[in-house]
Design a protein around this motif. Sequence first.
Motif, short mmCIF file in Angstrom:
data_model
loop_
_atom_site.label_atom_id
_atom_site.label_comp_id
_atom_site.label_asym_id
_atom_site.label_seq_id
_atom_site.Cartn_x
_atom_site.Cartn_y
_atom_site.Cartn_z
N ASN A 167 38.49 80.13 13.23
CA ASN A 167 38.13 80.63 11.68
C ASN A 167 37.69 79.36 10.91
N ALA A 168 37.54 78.39 11.46
CA ALA A 168 37.39 77.11 10.60
C ALA A 168 35.83 77.37 10.23
N ARG A 169 35.52 76.88 8.93
CA ARG A 169 34.18 76.73 8.33
C ARG A 169 34.19 75.09 7.39
N ALA A 170 33.02 74.93 7.31
CA ALA A 170 32.86 73.69 6.39
C ALA A 170 33.42 73.85 4.92
N ASP A 171 33.32 75.02 4.32
CA ASP A 171 33.88 75.34 3.21
C ASP A 171 34.97 76.17 3.09
N PHE A 172 35.87 76.14 4.22
CA PHE A 172 37.33 76.91 4.11
C PHE A 172 38.31 75.75 4.05
N GLU A 173 39.47 75.77 3.50
CA GLU A 173 40.41 74.95 3.43
C GLU A 173 41.72 75.91 4.03
N PHE A 174 42.83 75.11 4.71
CA PHE A 174 43.86 75.80 5.45
C PHE A 174 45.07 74.82 4.75
N ILE A 175 45.76 75.56 3.88
CA ILE A 175 46.91 74.73 2.98
C ILE A 175 48.11 75.13 4.06
N LEU A 176 48.31 74.28 4.83
CA LEU A 176 49.86 74.40 5.88
C LEU A 176 51.03 73.92 5.20
N VAL A 177 51.95 74.76 4.92
CA VAL A 177 53.08 74.37 4.13
C VAL A 177 54.37 74.36 5.15
N ASP A 178 54.81 73.23 5.33
CA ASP A 178 56.07 73.35 6.16
C ASP A 178 57.36 73.47 5.37
N ASP A 179 57.86 74.89 5.40
CA ASP A 179 59.10 75.07 4.27
C ASP A 179 60.37 74.78 4.72
N CYS A 180 60.44 73.30 5.07
CA CYS A 180 61.66 72.84 5.23
C CYS A 180 62.27 73.55 6.66
N SER A 181 61.41 73.52 7.56
CA SER A 181 61.99 73.93 9.32
C SER A 181 62.75 72.88 9.85
N THR A 182 63.92 73.43 10.49
CA THR A 182 64.85 72.68 11.19
C THR A 182 64.80 72.52 12.62
N ASP A 183 63.51 73.59 12.92
CA ASP A 183 63.15 73.28 14.46
C ASP A 183 61.98 72.62 14.67
N GLY A 208 49.25 70.18 14.43
CA GLY A 208 47.88 71.08 14.33
C GLY A 208 47.10 70.66 13.10
N ALA A 209 47.75 70.05 11.96
CA ALA A 209 47.03 69.80 10.86
C ALA A 209 45.75 68.69 11.04
N ARG A 210 46.35 68.05 12.09
CA ARG A 210 45.25 66.86 12.45
C ARG A 210 44.00 67.20 13.02
N ASP A 211 44.28 68.20 13.83
CA ASP A 211 43.21 68.77 14.80
C ASP A 211 42.44 70.07 14.01
N LEU A 212 42.92 70.56 13.04
CA LEU A 212 42.26 71.76 12.09
C LEU A 212 41.49 71.01 10.98
N ALA A 223 49.29 80.93 15.56
CA ALA A 223 48.86 81.06 14.47
C ALA A 223 47.64 79.91 14.15
N LEU A 224 48.23 78.63 14.39
CA LEU A 224 47.29 77.62 14.22
C LEU A 224 46.10 77.57 15.14
N ARG A 225 46.00 78.03 16.29
CA ARG A 225 44.76 78.13 17.10
C ARG A 225 43.69 79.23 16.39
N SER A 226 44.44 80.36 15.82
CA SER A 226 43.58 81.48 15.42
C SER A 226 43.00 80.94 14.14
#
Length: 324
Positions: free
Chosen positions: A27-43, A52-56, A20-23
């Motif tokens: 699609n990255a563009r200077a005027d796009f934002e990607f809001i990545l929400v960790d919904d309390c994952s346990t793994d 991934g957020a650091r690299d995207l 998902a993060l690679r895809s």
Amino acid sequence: MVKLSVIVPFYNVQQYAPTALRSLGANARADFEFILVDDCSTDRTKEIVERGARDLPGAVHVRREEKGVSAARNQALDMARGEYLTFMDGDDWVAPGYFSQLVARIEELGCDFVRTDHVRCTGNQREVHRVPWGPRNTVVSPREVILPSDRSTPVDYPYSWAGAYHRRLKDEGLLHFPEHLRTAEDRPWIWRLHREAKSFAAVDLLGIFYRRGVSTSLTQIGDTRQLDFIPSFNQVVRETSEDPEAAKFLPKVIRTYCAIIAHHLNTIDKFEPSVARKMRILSASALKSMPQDLLNEALDTMDHERASRLRRLRRRPAPVEVPA
């Protein structure tokens, strides 16, 4: 101004989050934002998303302390700065350049929202699923495509990630999801969108890949969360009843509700016995609470097997108390 906000909740998808993060990166563009929400994952999803957020480029990392996909999307919606908004699930992926094409389509058409086809992926199988509306790249009123009652229409295609939405819909309160629902939260969402938005189009764009059969997906879990389709459709019935054209749209709601109940009855073996019993009780109660004239009309238009099963269910005596 940010052109597009992409909202992606992640929950226990460590196997699929890297894809998902690679895809998103493709699609990255200077005027796009990607809001990545960790919904309390346990793994390991939490660490994968954080890295991934650091690299995207354009990533906004959100850590939630309470789990719930609707609340996760709503929190991201409140943060989103984009002129347009869209969604993706953390176990799905998109083709390179897909989001740029999606923005180009909605900008060209100038409508409130667009809907796209998608590729359903089950193991190694790939199957294209299309928006159930024939005309493409043609702007119409979303209310005009709710009917007919006896065929699949865009309100039966509830996937929030299969489209893009102008932020004015967010500002008007039409994009937030009902947080009391753990599953089927997209049904009241899509009905409200089609009743209240002003313009819509189905576009000839294919590029989002929906992964089916993931073990952590709520659609694969046979516990009481699956029973939320009942309060979900009760909400659709209630809200549609308040519409000025309720008499026009309610037959469609009732027939769809009946079809969904029949589907769950047909797959009842996946539930634990106590959950299956509760589903029968709640479904019988739902049938009895529907406008009976519309219910009879709906049953008369269904095939004999499903209609007979639902009529038998409606005749069940009401229990004194529904088990928890």
